[in-house]
Scaffold this motif. Structure first.
Motif, PDB file in Angstrom:
ATOM      1  N   GLN A 183       0.845  -1.209   0.000  1.00 24.64           N
ATOM      2  CA  GLN A 183       0.000   0.000   0.000  1.00 24.64           C
ATOM      3  C   GLN A 183       0.870   1.246   0.000  1.00 24.64           C
ATOM      4  O   GLN A 183       2.017   1.219   0.427  1.00 24.64           O
ATOM      5  N   SER A 184       0.300   2.347  -0.447  1.00 26.13           N
ATOM      6  CA  SER A 184       1.067   3.579  -0.534  1.00 26.13           C
ATOM      7  C   SER A 184       1.487   4.054   0.846  1.00 26.13           C
ATOM      8  O   SER A 184       0.680   4.085   1.769  1.00 26.13           O
ATOM      9  N   PRO A 185       2.767   4.433   1.016  1.00 27.47           N
ATOM     10  CA  PRO A 185       3.201   4.909   2.325  1.00 27.47           C
ATOM     11  C   PRO A 185       2.596   6.271   2.664  1.00 27.47           C
ATOM     12  O   PRO A 185       2.723   6.737   3.781  1.00 27.47           O
ATOM     13  N   THR A 221      -7.463  -4.063  -3.637  1.00 25.96           N
ATOM     14  CA  THR A 221      -8.342  -4.295  -4.793  1.00 25.96           C
ATOM     15  C   THR A 221      -7.569  -4.119  -6.096  1.00 25.96           C
ATOM     16  O   THR A 221      -7.785  -4.858  -7.043  1.00 25.96           O
ATOM     17  N   ARG A 222      -6.642  -3.139  -6.131  1.00 26.73           N
ATOM     18  CA  ARG A 222      -5.907  -2.906  -7.380  1.00 26.73           C
ATOM     19  C   ARG A 222      -4.984  -4.047  -7.743  1.00 26.73           C
ATOM     20  O   ARG A 222      -4.670  -4.257  -8.909  1.00 26.73           O
ATOM     21  N   HIS A 223      -4.499  -4.740  -6.721  1.00 28.84           N
ATOM     22  CA  HIS A 223      -3.549  -5.814  -7.007  1.00 28.84           C
ATOM     23  C   HIS A 223      -4.223  -7.181  -7.045  1.00 28.84           C
ATOM     24  O   HIS A 223      -3.571  -8.188  -7.269  1.00 28.84           O
ATOM     25  N   LEU A 224      -5.526  -7.214  -6.815  1.00 30.41           N
ATOM     26  CA  LEU A 224      -6.215  -8.499  -6.660  1.00 30.41           C
ATOM     27  C   LEU A 224      -6.146  -9.354  -7.928  1.00 30.41           C
ATOM     28  O   LEU A 224      -5.888 -10.553  -7.865  1.00 30.41           O
ATOM     29  N   PRO A 261       9.106   0.591  -8.749  1.00 25.82           N
ATOM     30  CA  PRO A 261       9.677   1.939  -8.606  1.00 25.82           C
ATOM     31  C   PRO A 261       8.644   2.979  -8.159  1.00 25.82           C
ATOM     32  O   PRO A 261       8.984   3.902  -7.434  1.00 25.82           O
ATOM     33  N   ASN A 262       7.379   2.834  -8.570  1.00 23.55           N
ATOM     34  CA  ASN A 262       6.403   3.864  -8.169  1.00 23.55           C
ATOM     35  C   ASN A 262       6.195   3.841  -6.657  1.00 23.55           C
ATOM     36  O   ASN A 262       6.042   4.878  -6.027  1.00 23.55           O
ATOM     37  N   LEU A 263       6.224   2.647  -6.079  1.00 20.32           N
ATOM     38  CA  LEU A 263       6.049   2.551  -4.626  1.00 20.32           C
ATOM     39  C   LEU A 263       7.281   3.114  -3.911  1.00 20.32           C
ATOM     40  O   LEU A 263       7.175   3.899  -2.969  1.00 20.32           O
ATOM     41  N   SER A 264       8.462   2.734  -4.404  1.00 23.38           N
ATOM     42  CA  SER A 264       9.692   3.208  -3.773  1.00 23.38           C
ATOM     43  C   SER A 264       9.815   4.724  -3.896  1.00 23.38           C
ATOM     44  O   SER A 264      10.290   5.390  -2.982  1.00 23.38           O
ATOM     45  N   ALA A 265       9.387   5.272  -5.044  1.00 22.11           N
ATOM     46  CA  ALA A 265       9.512   6.713  -5.255  1.00 22.11           C
ATOM     47  C   ALA A 265       8.587   7.480  -4.310  1.00 22.11           C
ATOM     48  O   ALA A 265       8.883   8.604  -3.921  1.00 22.11           O
ATOM     49  N   SER A 266       7.467   6.861  -3.924  1.00 25.43           N
ATOM     50  CA  SER A 266       6.521   7.619  -3.112  1.00 25.43           C
ATOM     51  C   SER A 266       7.016   7.786  -1.672  1.00 25.43           C
ATOM     52  O   SER A 266       6.476   8.583  -0.915  1.00 25.43           O
ATOM     53  N   TRP A 267       8.067   7.040  -1.342  1.00 21.86           N
ATOM     54  CA  TRP A 267       8.680   7.215  -0.027  1.00 21.86           C
ATOM     55  C   TRP A 267       9.106   8.671   0.202  1.00 21.86           C
ATOM     56  O   TRP A 267       8.979   9.229   1.288  1.00 21.86           O
ATOM     57  N   GLN A 278      -5.265   9.374  -6.487  1.00 22.60           N
ATOM     58  CA  GLN A 278      -5.681   8.000  -6.249  1.00 22.60           C
ATOM     59  C   GLN A 278      -4.469   7.125  -5.995  1.00 22.60           C
ATOM     60  O   GLN A 278      -4.504   5.921  -6.228  1.00 22.60           O
ATOM     61  N   ASP A 279      -3.406   7.761  -5.515  1.00 27.68           N
ATOM     62  CA  ASP A 279      -2.239   7.005  -5.083  1.00 27.68           C
ATOM     63  C   ASP A 279      -1.489   6.331  -6.201  1.00 27.68           C
ATOM     64  O   ASP A 279      -0.875   5.287  -5.985  1.00 27.68           O
ATOM     65  N   VAL A 280      -1.548   6.844  -7.401  1.00 24.04           N
ATOM     66  CA  VAL A 280      -0.794   6.229  -8.477  1.00 24.04           C
ATOM     67  C   VAL A 280       0.254   7.217  -8.978  1.00 24.04           C
ATOM     68  O   VAL A 280      -0.070   8.282  -9.498  1.00 24.04           O
ATOM     69  N   ILE A 281       1.506   6.847  -8.784  1.00 17.41           N
ATOM     70  CA  ILE A 281       2.622   7.670  -9.230  1.00 17.41           C
ATOM     71  C   ILE A 281       3.017   7.186 -10.616  1.00 17.41           C
ATOM     72  O   ILE A 281       3.298   6.007 -10.800  1.00 17.41           O
ATOM     73  N   GLN A 282       3.012   8.087 -11.584  1.00 15.63           N
ATOM     74  CA  GLN A 282       3.421   7.722 -12.943  1.00 15.63           C
ATOM     75  C   GLN A 282       4.550   8.645 -13.385  1.00 15.63           C
ATOM     76  O   GLN A 282       4.676   9.762 -12.888  1.00 15.63           O
ATOM     77  N   LYS A 315       4.588  -3.073 -15.650  1.00 16.44           N
ATOM     78  CA  LYS A 315       3.349  -2.313 -15.764  1.00 16.44           C
ATOM     79  C   LYS A 315       2.950  -1.702 -14.416  1.00 16.44           C
ATOM     80  O   LYS A 315       2.684  -0.504 -14.314  1.00 16.44           O
ATOM     81  N   TYR A 316       2.942  -2.529 -13.376  1.00 15.83           N
ATOM     82  CA  TYR A 316       2.504  -2.033 -12.069  1.00 15.83           C
ATOM     83  C   TYR A 316       3.550  -1.116 -11.446  1.00 15.83           C
ATOM     84  O   TYR A 316       3.215  -0.157 -10.774  1.00 15.83           O
ATOM     85  N   GLY A 317       4.811  -1.411 -11.706  1.00 12.95           N
ATOM     86  CA  GLY A 317       5.874  -0.581 -11.142  1.00 12.95           C
ATOM     87  C   GLY A 317       5.893   0.809 -11.749  1.00 12.95           C
ATOM     88  O   GLY A 317       6.417   1.755 -11.168  1.00 12.95           O
ATOM     89  N   ALA A 318       5.306   0.944 -12.941  1.00  4.39           N
ATOM     90  CA  ALA A 318       5.260   2.249 -13.594  1.00  4.39           C
ATOM     91  C   ALA A 318       3.899   2.902 -13.396  1.00  4.39           C
ATOM     92  O   ALA A 318       3.631   3.958 -13.957  1.00  4.39           O
ATOM     93  N   GLY A 319       3.041   2.264 -12.624  1.00  7.71           N
ATOM     94  CA  GLY A 319       1.714   2.837 -12.376  1.00  7.71           C
ATOM     95  C   GLY A 319       0.819   2.794 -13.601  1.00  7.71           C
ATOM     96  O   GLY A 319      -0.115   3.573 -13.723  1.00  7.71           O
ATOM     97  N   LEU A 320       1.098   1.850 -14.517  1.00  9.78           N
ATOM     98  CA  LEU A 320       0.390   1.882 -15.789  1.00  9.78           C
ATOM     99  C   LEU A 320      -0.881   1.036 -15.825  1.00  9.78           C
ATOM    100  O   LEU A 320      -1.490   0.885 -16.870  1.00  9.78           O
ATOM    101  N   ASP A 321      -1.283   0.486 -14.688  1.00  6.09           N
ATOM    102  CA  ASP A 321      -2.576  -0.193 -14.739  1.00  6.09           C
ATOM    103  C   ASP A 321      -3.689   0.849 -14.577  1.00  6.09           C
ATOM    104  O   ASP A 321      -4.846   0.560 -14.660  1.00  6.09           O
ATOM    105  N   TYR A 322      -3.258   2.098 -14.342  1.00  4.88           N
ATOM    106  CA  TYR A 322      -4.228   3.170 -14.170  1.00  4.88           C
ATOM    107  C   TYR A 322      -4.456   3.817 -15.530  1.00  4.88           C
ATOM    108  O   TYR A 322      -3.528   4.280 -16.166  1.00  4.88           O
ATOM    109  N   ASN A 323      -5.696   3.820 -15.982  1.00  2.00           N
ATOM    110  CA  ASN A 323      -6.011   4.429 -17.271  1.00  2.00           C
ATOM    111  C   ASN A 323      -7.120   5.437 -17.033  1.00  2.00           C
ATOM    112  O   ASN A 323      -8.209   5.073 -16.602  1.00  2.00           O
TER     113      ASN A 323
END
Ligand code: FAD
Ligand code: NAG
Ligand code: NAG
Ligand code: NAG
Ligand code: NAG
Ligand code: NAG
Length: 511
Positions: A321-323, A333-336, A365-371, A414-418, A496-504
């Protein structure tokens, strides 16, 4: 052979030896494919795996029951449950307690930014979990409620679970969904100090002025001294289940994990002092329904890769989850879809070793970057920067994102870093507010900036890989042997998920 108590669970890891040396007489005739421990978020993954045809059990030390307090979420995240096939659209309507609009990001003494349809549904966890539980049981899932997991023995071919009442269960894979304070995670992280902590206090009360809008975030214009620490307070407020004069308000802050950091009691004292002013309602007009509080630890090395064969973390236990927001339900739900397909492939192909399971919780990387954002939002103990700096910095960023429009602002909220939205926002902030730059370095420190730059580059690289290399590789994957196919599918997902690209954004309509 195994030494674990419920609160201090230990995984006894046997690198060699098959399970038949355990005590074959005890071995139940029934072996599960998957046992999920921890039923709050665990039941979603359990039901998704069950509907793919696996034999699934859930071990939950209490009863599986949602909390009274709503979860707030966006519709798109809820629809993931429909996509995965564990909830119907009708049921979605049943569990939504309330919708609220517009939604404000407010910065004291600076200004407000208004949006619509962001995290603006209040969902009843009670109703949602009741529906899931019924679905799980009617589809043949097995529930072990009121029994804690006390020991796990990992063998070459099986995991053996011992429950607090002495029951013994056999499974090919154990999914640890026991949350931030999972005993298994405690063992894996073995005393490692969290890199940051978010403290939250709040309440749900009635007696407010009628109001159908929410605050996604409202930041205080100054840093406050509490005990021996500086804290920056943020607020959230949203209408609650039973009517527009009921509201949930949270006050939260990001702190370093240190003995001097404020206690929840200290925050609660400040909360009762400040909340009436924030909401413009005297305290004696309010009737408090419940008080809510929580501690969220964050670790920079998240998500947590598997540490044992046949054991994998999901939900808050995995740290995915986003820090910044801690929307653990929303994140799950997004990763389900990704996780249930991946775990199904792993179980079917028998790819249950540490290496294979770790591919399911890959570097993102998107999760790590949000740190960095958590760092930027936590007050420093003794750095001499203006007390209003955090508020100013956030306002500058939100203003830039608003100028850049929906494709930049909405994913972020919505917590998605791209990658591209981040490049544009940082570029615009630097050009328009160059005087903030030196203070940013002071606020977060050079080491954090350097570390972050690495993740930023990786974010760009993953965006490139997912956009250009993925379409070239994808057609070839089905020609590969099963194991390679499993690995490549995980790589494509990680990009895809590491780049936040499941968000459209075109799939995120306003409700
Ligand atoms: C104040 C607050 C507000 C929040 N608001 C939101 C929100 O609005 N939206 C949102 O998306 N998220 C929200 N969250 C986060 C959300 O509640 C969590 O992310 C979610 O509950 C995490 O679920 P989990 O199943 O991973 O962990 P947990 O909820 O911690 O559940 C772990 C489960 O494992 C069980 N367990 C533990 N040990 C054992 C054992 N030894 N054997 C068997 N079972 C065991 C526990 O009984 C528990 O049921 C909020 C959290 C807090 C504290
Ligand atoms: C209603 O809530 C919004 C957002 O929290 C806030 O900006 C506004 O001032 C509130 N209105 C009243 C009448 O309290
Ligand atoms: C911000 O903090 C100041 C000082 O502690 C306090 O007077 C003010 O009410 C706070 N505002 C909010 C919205 O919490
Ligand atoms: C919903 O709850 C999560 C977790 O507490 C929080 O981070 C998020 O900002 C909340 N959203 C709103 C609109 O308050
Ligand atoms: C990372 O991207 C995934 C996929 O788009 C998303 O679900 C997740 O929320 C993102 N996390 C962060 C912290 O940006
Ligand atoms: C988003 O979805 C639309 C419509 O389905 C599609 O045309 C577009 O290519 C998608 N964009 C991305 C970045 O996936």
């Amino acid at each position: 052979m195994c030494l674990m108590t419920e609160n201090n669970a230990q995984v006894v890891f046997r690198a060699s030896g098959a399970s038949n040396d355990y005590d074959p007489k005890n071995k139940a005739s029934f072996t599960f494919d998957v046992i999920v421990c921890g039923g709050t978020l665990g039941i979603f993954i359990a039901t998704a795996l069950l509907s793919k045809g696996l034999r699934v059990g859930i071990v939950e030390k209490n009863q599986i029951k949602g909390r009274e307090q709503d979860w707030n979420i966006s519709r798109k995240e809820l629809l993931e449950l429909v996509d995965v096939g564990i909830l119907s659209e009708d049921e979605i309507e049943q569990i939504i307690n309330i919708k609220f609009n517009p939604n404000r990001c407010g910065f004291e003494k600076k200004g407000d930014i208004w949006v619509e349809d962001i995290l603006n549904l209040g969902v009843s966890p009670v109703k949602l979990l009741e529906i899931m539980k019924k679905r799980f049981v009617t589809q043949g899932g097995v529930l072990f409620e009121g029994k804690g997991l006390s020991t796990i023995n990992v063998h070459d071919d099986i995991v053996i679970l011992q429950l607090s009442d002495g029951d013994v269960l056999f499974s090919r894979l154990l999914v640890d969904a026991m949350g931030n304070f999972s005993p298994v995670v405690k063992q894996i992280r073995s005393g490692q100090k969290p890199d940051g902590i978010c403290l939250v206090v709040g309440s749900c009360s009635c007696g407010f002025k009628e109001n159908s809008s929410s605050d996604i975030i409202y930041s205080n214009a100054s840093v406050k001294r509490v005990r021996d620490s500086n804290v920056q307070y943020f607020w959230e407020a949203f209408p609650a289940g039973s009517g527009l004069t009921d509201r949930t308000t949270y006050m939260f802050t990001y702190v370093d994990a240190q003995p001097s950091c404020p206690k929840l009691e200290d925050l609660l004292e400040d909360y009762w002092d400040l909340m009436p002013n924030y909401q413009g309602v005297p305290l004696d007009q309010l009737e408090v329904q419940r008080v809510i509080f929580g501690i969220f630890p964050t670790y920079r090395d998240s998500p947590l890769p598997s540490a044992f064969d046949r054991v994998i973390q999901v939900g808050d236990a995995s740290g995915i989850q986003s820090p910044v927001s801690f929307g653990g339900f929303g994140s799950m739900t997004r990763h389900l879809n990704r996780l249930s397909n991946g775990i199904f492939e792993a179980v079917s192909g028998n790819f249950l070793d540490v290496y294979s399971l770790s591919l399911l919780n890959p570097y993102l990387p998107n999760l790590s970057a949000s740190w960095l954002f958590q760092r930027a939002m936590s007050a420093k103990p003794n750095v001499a920067i203006s007390s209003a700096f955090i508020n100013d910095l956030l306002y500058a960023n939100f203003l830039a994102m608003q100028k850049l429009g929906d494709p930049v602002l909405r994913p972020f909220l919505q917590d998605v870093i791209q990658f591209w939205p981040l490049v544009k926002t940082l570029g615009l902030v630097m050009l328009s507010q160059p005087r903030l730059l030196p203070s940013i370095f002071k606020q977060v420190g050079i080491a954090v900036i350097l570390d972050w730059s690495g993740h930023f580059v990786m974010l760009g690289w993953y965006t490139f890989l997912s956009s250009y290399l993925d379409p070239i590789i994808r057609p070839w994957i089905k020609l590969l042997p099963l194991k390679r196919k499993f690995e490549w599918n995980r790589n494509l997902e990680a990009w895809k998920y590491g780049a936040g690209l499941d968000y459209n954004i075109s799939h995120n309509p306003r409700n």
